[in-house]
Design a protein around this motif. Structure first.
Motif, PDB file in Angstrom:
ATOM      1  N   LYS A 268       0.823  -1.200  -0.059  1.00 21.99           N
ATOM      2  CA  LYS A 268       0.128  -0.011  -0.063  1.00 21.99           C
ATOM      3  C   LYS A 268       0.775   1.090   0.133  1.00 21.99           C
ATOM      4  CE  LYS A 268      -3.141   2.725   3.013  1.00 21.99           C
ATOM      5  NZ  LYS A 268      -4.161   2.701   4.159  1.00 21.99           N
ATOM      6  N   ASP A 273      -2.311  10.226   3.643  1.00 19.78           N
ATOM      7  CA  ASP A 273      -3.865   9.963   3.852  1.00 19.78           C
ATOM      8  C   ASP A 273      -4.614  10.653   4.661  1.00 19.78           C
ATOM      9  OD1 ASP A 273      -6.114   8.582   4.230  1.00 19.78           O
ATOM     10  OD2 ASP A 273      -5.328   7.093   5.497  1.00 19.78           O
ATOM     11  N   LYS A 280      -9.558  13.182   8.432  1.00 18.89           N
ATOM     12  CA  LYS A 280      -9.117  12.602   9.620  1.00 18.89           C
ATOM     13  C   LYS A 280      -9.106  13.936  10.591  1.00 18.89           C
ATOM     14  CE  LYS A 280      -6.232   8.944   8.223  1.00 18.89           C
ATOM     15  NZ  LYS A 280      -6.835   7.918   9.160  1.00 18.89           N
ATOM     16  N   MET A 288       0.605  10.514   8.801  1.00 18.71           N
ATOM     17  CA  MET A 288      -0.123   9.607   7.602  1.00 18.71           C
ATOM     18  C   MET A 288       0.744   9.724   6.407  1.00 18.71           C
ATOM     19  SD  MET A 288      -2.571   7.766   8.129  1.00 18.71           S
ATOM     20  CE  MET A 288      -2.053   7.313   9.831  1.00 18.71           C
ATOM     21  N   ASP A 291       1.666   6.434   5.537  1.00 13.50           N
ATOM     22  CA  ASP A 291       0.670   5.444   4.738  1.00 13.50           C
ATOM     23  C   ASP A 291       1.200   4.602   3.575  1.00 13.50           C
ATOM     24  OD1 ASP A 291      -1.712   4.126   5.538  1.00 13.50           O
ATOM     25  OD2 ASP A 291      -2.917   5.616   4.271  1.00 13.50           O
ATOM     26  N   ASN A 348     -16.969   5.501   3.852  1.00 12.53           N
ATOM     27  CA  ASN A 348     -15.963   6.257   4.569  1.00 12.53           C
ATOM     28  C   ASN A 348     -14.817   6.517   3.447  1.00 12.53           C
ATOM     29  OD1 ASN A 348     -13.747   7.280   6.228  1.00 12.53           O
ATOM     30  ND2 ASN A 348     -15.069   6.593   7.956  1.00 12.53           N
ATOM     31  N   ASP A 350     -12.004   7.370   4.199  1.00 14.21           N
ATOM     32  CA  ASP A 350     -10.791   7.122   4.826  1.00 14.21           C
ATOM     33  C   ASP A 350     -10.520   5.570   4.919  1.00 14.21           C
ATOM     34  OD1 ASP A 350      -8.530   7.744   6.341  1.00 14.21           O
ATOM     35  OD2 ASP A 350      -9.651   7.868   8.303  1.00 14.21           O
ATOM     36  N   GLU A 352      -9.621   3.893   2.576  1.00 12.56           N
ATOM     37  CA  GLU A 352      -8.947   4.351   1.047  1.00 12.56           C
ATOM     38  C   GLU A 352      -7.982   2.941   0.616  1.00 12.56           C
ATOM     39  OE1 GLU A 352      -7.540   5.682   3.511  1.00 12.56           O
ATOM     40  OE2 GLU A 352      -5.542   5.065   2.965  1.00 12.56           O
ATOM     41  N   THR A 377      -0.375  -0.486   5.886  1.00 12.11           N
ATOM     42  CA  THR A 377      -0.901   0.145   7.193  1.00 12.11           C
ATOM     43  C   THR A 377      -2.296   0.446   7.098  1.00 12.11           C
ATOM     44  OG1 THR A 377      -0.305   2.239   5.774  1.00 12.11           O
ATOM     45  CG2 THR A 377       1.364   1.324   7.445  1.00 12.11           C
ATOM     46  N   LEU A 378      -2.961  -0.689   7.111  1.00 12.42           N
ATOM     47  CA  LEU A 378      -4.578  -0.651   6.805  1.00 12.42           C
ATOM     48  C   LEU A 378      -5.605  -0.187   7.879  1.00 12.42           C
ATOM     49  CD1 LEU A 378      -5.687  -1.446   4.124  1.00 12.42           C
ATOM     50  CD2 LEU A 378      -6.517  -3.491   4.979  1.00 12.42           C
ATOM     51  N   GLY A 380      -6.447   1.326  11.894  1.00 11.91           N
ATOM     52  CA  GLY A 380      -6.024   1.887  13.169  1.00 11.91           C
ATOM     53  C   GLY A 380      -6.417   0.689  14.275  1.00 11.91           C
ATOM     54  N   ILE A 438     -16.560  -0.291   4.680  1.00 14.52           N
ATOM     55  CA  ILE A 438     -16.153  -0.554   6.188  1.00 14.52           C
ATOM     56  C   ILE A 438     -17.334  -1.270   6.772  1.00 14.52           C
ATOM     57  CG2 ILE A 438     -15.242   1.974   6.533  1.00 14.52           C
ATOM     58  CD1 ILE A 438     -17.643   2.810   7.651  1.00 14.52           C
ATOM     59  N   ALA A 467       0.011  -1.443  10.396  1.00 17.69           N
ATOM     60  CA  ALA A 467      -0.459  -0.082  10.779  1.00 17.69           C
ATOM     61  C   ALA A 467       0.320   0.069  12.308  1.00 17.69           C
ATOM     62  CB  ALA A 467      -1.712   0.060  11.200  1.00 17.69           C
ATOM     63  N   TRP A 471       5.971   2.287  11.834  1.00 18.88           N
ATOM     64  CA  TRP A 471       6.754   3.677  12.209  1.00 18.88           C
ATOM     65  C   TRP A 471       6.600   3.507  13.851  1.00 18.88           C
ATOM     66  CZ3 TRP A 471       2.081   4.118  10.142  1.00 18.88           C
ATOM     67  CH2 TRP A 471       1.063   4.996  10.644  1.00 18.88           C
TER      68      TRP A 471
HETATM   69  N1  BES Z   1      -4.122   4.461   6.891  1.00 19.55           N
HETATM   70  C1  BES Z   1      -5.258   4.437   7.790  1.00 19.55           C
HETATM   71  C2  BES Z   1      -5.020   3.397   9.110  1.00 19.55           C
HETATM   72  C3  BES Z   1      -4.002   3.983  10.139  1.00 19.55           C
HETATM   73  C4  BES Z   1      -4.692   4.603  11.053  1.00 19.55           C
HETATM   74  C5  BES Z   1      -2.848   3.235  10.135  1.00 19.55           C
HETATM   75  C6  BES Z   1      -3.577   5.046  12.409  1.00 19.55           C
HETATM   76  C7  BES Z   1      -1.913   3.626  11.039  1.00 19.55           C
HETATM   77  C8  BES Z   1      -2.457   4.563  12.272  1.00 19.55           C
HETATM   78  C9  BES Z   1      -6.200   3.715   6.980  1.00 19.55           C
HETATM   79  O1  BES Z   1      -6.440   4.046   5.612  1.00 19.55           O
HETATM   80  C10 BES Z   1      -7.465   4.215   7.644  1.00 19.55           C
HETATM   81  O2  BES Z   1      -7.864   5.527   7.690  1.00 19.55           O
HETATM   82  N2  BES Z   1      -8.203   3.301   8.149  1.00 19.55           N
HETATM   83  C11 BES Z   1      -9.468   3.540   8.689  1.00 19.55           C
HETATM   84  C12 BES Z   1     -10.467   2.602   8.537  1.00 19.55           C
HETATM   85  C13 BES Z   1     -12.031   3.123   8.814  1.00 19.55           C
HETATM   86  C14 BES Z   1     -12.549   3.994   8.324  1.00 19.55           C
HETATM   87  C15 BES Z   1     -12.670   1.973   8.697  1.00 19.55           C
HETATM   88  C16 BES Z   1      -9.219   3.589  10.422  1.00 19.55           C
HETATM   89  O3  BES Z   1      -8.409   2.647  10.662  1.00 19.55           O
HETATM   90  O4  BES Z   1      -9.735   4.444  10.925  1.00 19.55           O
END
Ligand code: BES
Ligand code: MN
Ligand code: ZN
Length: 500
Positions: A268, A273, A280, A288, A291, A348, A350, A352, A377-378, A380, A438, A467, A471
Motif C-alpha cells: 500500500k 492519507d 481525519k 499519515m 501510509d 468512508n 478514509d 481508502e 498500514t491498513l 487503526g 467499512i 499499521a 513506524w
Molecule cells: N491509513 C489508515 C490506517 C491507520 C490509522 C494506520 C492509524 C496507522 C495509524 C487507513 O487508511 C484508515 O484510515 N483506516 C480507517 C478505516 C476506517 C475508516 C474503517 C481507520 O482505521 O480508522
C-alpha cells in the motif's frame, strides 16, 4: 560500515578495541576470563571494586589493560547469564554499537557473538548483530541544513566465532545481515521522506534507481491513463482528489526459471492519507505520510532480494496514490465498480487502502502468481489490537500463514495471526452494492482483510497489516524498516526449498 568474522583468542587481538561480556552479578564471561588471566587479574579486580555490576546494557571502557595487545577493552553488561534471550541480546548489541561509536575506536573485535543466547545459533547471533549495528547507526538527516557527523565513527566490526569450523556460517550470516540491513535502510529512507517530496512518482523513481544498480530487475509504471483503460476504478477513485497522479510501480525480478510462477509482493503506497472527504482529525495527521509504509517495505524487501540474488521469481508492486479532499474527490455514498466487476459502496473515504489494494490484487492475476502477499498500514484497529510489537497476519491458506509466521519468528520481526472466518463477511454486506468499504468498529482489522479476500480468490494470499509496526511515533519518531526482515526471511525460505 564493514563487517567480518574471525576465530581467535581475545588476548591476541591487535585491535583498537575488544568487546567482551560480564554477567550479573559481577561475573566474567569465559572470554573475559581469558583476558583476566593474561592481565594478571586486572578485570576481576575492577569488578571487585564494584565498577560494573553486569546489568544488561551497562558498559565500562578500559585503556591499557596489562599484557593485552588491543588499545581498549570494552566490558559490556549482559545481565543474568540464565536470562540471556533474544531481547536481552538485542539490547546488549545496540548498547555496544552506540558506545563504540562514541569512543575513538574506529574498529573493534566483538566477542559477544560467542555468548550463549537461548535457542539461537552462531548464524543468528552474527546476523542479528549486523542488523542491530545498522539500526543503531541509521539517521534520516538528508533534509537538515547542518548534519552532525560523529568525530571518529565506528568503521569496522569483526565478530569472533568460537571455532574455525564456524567461519563459513559466520560469513553467510554477515552477508545475509547486510542484505537485510540495506533493504531496511531503503525502506526507512522512503518512508521517512515527507509527502511533498515522496509522491507516487517518487516511489516509482526509487524503484527505477534500484533497477539502475542491479541487472536482473526491470521496472514498469502503470499510469492513471492505463488504469482507466483497465477499469481500475476503485484505485482511481481514491486518487481523484489529489493533484499528484497515482502511479502503480511494478518491479520484475527474475532469479528463478522463466516459467516458475512468481511470488507477488504488493505494498500500500498512500503517500499521504488525509482521509479525503471523511477527513481525519488534525492531531498527528503528519504521521499519515507513513501510509506508504507497505510500499516502502516492498521496495526494501526487493532491495534485500537484489543483494541476495535468490533463485526465485518475484514481482514487487508499489501501489502509489494520495488521498485528499477536493471538489473532485470521491465521496461517501458513491458506488464504484472495481476492476474485478464487483461493486463497492463507499461509506468512508478514509477506508481508502482497501480500495487501492482491491484493484491491485485483481491486476496481478495476470501474472498467475503462486503466492501474493500484500503489506499495508491498513487499519487503526490493528494498532489497538496488537500495539507496536506485532504485525497482523491474515491469510486464505494455512501453509502460507505458517510459512510467514516462521519467517517472522526467525527474523525477530514478529507477526500474529488473526482469523478471517466467513462469519465476518456479512459485516461488509451493502444494501445497494456487492459490498461496502467499512464494517463498523468491531473487528476492524479483520473486516478490512475480509474485504480484500474477495479479490484474492485466484491465488494463495496473505495480508500483513503493519499499521502498528511500520513506524514509531513520539519523541524518536521514524520508520522501523518493518516488515523487511520478515519478507526477506520468507524469500530466503522459498529459495532454500528451491535448492534442497
Ligand atoms: N491509513 C489508515 C490506517 C491507520 C490509522 C494506520 C492509524 C496507522 C495509524 C487507513 O487508511 C484508515 O484510515 N483506516 C480507517 C478505516 C476506517 C475508516 C474503517 C481507520 O482505521 O480508522
Ligand atoms: Mn485512511
Ligand atoms: Zn490509509
Amino acid at each position: 560500515m564493514e563487517f567480518s568474522v574471525k576465530s581467535g583468542s581475545p588476548e591476541k587481538q591487535r585491535s583498537a578495541c575488544v568487546v567482551v561480556g560480564v554477567f550479573e552479578p559481577r561475573r566474567l564471561s569465559s572470554v573475559a576470563e581469558q583476558l583476566d588471566k593474561v592481565s594478571g587479574g586486572y578485570l576481576s579486580n575492577i569488578l571487585r571494586r564494584g565498577d560494573l555490576e553486569g546489568k544488561a546494557g551497562q558498559t565500562l571502557l578500559l585503556h591499557n589493560v596489562p599484557n593485552i595487545l588491543s588499545e581498549r577493552v570494552l566490558l559490556v553488561g549482559c545481565g543474568k547469564e540464565r536470562e540471556l534471550d533474544e531481547r536481552q541480546y538485542r539490547k546488549i548489541i545496540a548498547k555496544t554499537i552506540s558506545t563504540l561509536n562514541d569512543t575513538g575506536a574506529m574498529e573493534a573485535v566483538c566477542f559477544l557473538s560467542e555468548l550463549h543466547v537461548k535457542g539461537r545459533d552462531t548464524y543468528w547471533k552474527v546476523r542479528y548483530a549486523v542488523e542491530a549495528a545498522h539500526e543503531q547507526l541509521y539517521t534520516f538527516d538528508s533534509l537538515k541544513s547542518h548534519r552532525e557527523e560523529p568525530r571518529r565513527p565506528l568503521r569496522k566490526l569483526i565478530f569472533n566465532v568460537p571455532t574455525r569450523r564456524e567461519l563459513p556460517v559466520g560469513e553467510k550470516a554477515v552477508s545475509h545481515g547486510l542484505a537485510v540491513a540495506r533493504g531496511i535502510h531503503t525502506c526507512k529512507d522512503a518512508a521517512n521522506m515527507p509527502p511533498n517530496i515522496c509522491t507516487p512518482s517518487y516511489l516509482a523513481e526509487q524503484a527505477e534507481k534500484l533497477a539502475e544498480q542491479y541487472s536482473n530487475v526491470t521496472v514498469e509504471r502503470v499510469t492513471e491513463a492505463q488504469m482507466e483503460e483497465l477499469g481500475m476504478n476503485a484505485y482511481l477513485a481514491v486518487s481523484r482528489g489529489s493533484h499528484n497522479p497515482a502511479v502503480m510501480t511494478l518491479m520484475h525480478y527474475q532469479g528463478g526459471k522463466t516459467d516458475d510462477a512468481p511470488i507477488v509482493l504488493i505494498g500500500k503506497g498512500l503517500t499521504f492519507d488525509s482521509g479525503g472527504i471523511s477527513i481525519k482529525p488534525s492531531d498527528g495527521m503528519d504521521e499519515m505520510k507513513y501510509d506508504m509504509g507497505g510500499a516502502a517495505g516492498v521496495l526494501g524487501a526487493m532491495h534485500s532480494l537484489l543483494e541476495l540474488q535468490l533463485p526465485v521469481n518475484v514481482i514487487g508492486v508499489l501501489a502509489g496514490c494520495e488521498n485528499m479532499p477536493d471538489g473532485n474527490a470521491y465521496r461517501p455514498g458513491d458506488i464504484i465498480r472495481s476492476m474485478s466487476g464487483q461493486t463497492i459502496e463507499v461509506l468512508n473515504t478514509d477506508a481508502e487502502g482497501r480500495m487501492v489494494l482491491c484493484d491491485t490484487l485483481t491486476y496481478v492475476e495476470r501474472f498467475n502468481p503462486e503466492t501474493v502477499v500484500d503489506v499495508a498500514t491498513l487499519t487503526g484497529a490493528c494498532v489497538i489490537a496488537l500495539g507496536p510489537h506485532a504485525t497482523g497476519l491474515m491469510s486464505n491458506h494455512n501453509p502460507l500463514a505458517h510459512e510467514l509466521l516462521n519467517a517472522s519468528e526467525q527474523s525477530g520481526d514478529r507477526a500474529w495471526r488473526l482469523p478471517i472466518w466467513d462469519e465476518y463477511q456479512s459485516l461488509i454486506d451493502s444494501p445497494f452494492a456487492d459490498m461496502q468499504n467499512i464494517g463498523g468498529r468491531p473487528a476492524g482489522t479483520i473486516t478490512a482483510a475480509c474485504f480484500l479476500s474477495r479479490f484474492a480468490k485466484k491465488f494463495h494470499w496473505a495480508h500483513l497489516d503493519i499499521a502498528g509496526t511500520a513506524w514509531r511515533g513520539g519523541k524518536d519518531k521514524g520508520a522501523t524498516g518493518r516488515p523487511v526482515p520478515m519478507l526477506t526471511q520468507f524469500l530466503l525460505g522459498r529459495a532454500n526449498s528451491e535448492t534442497d
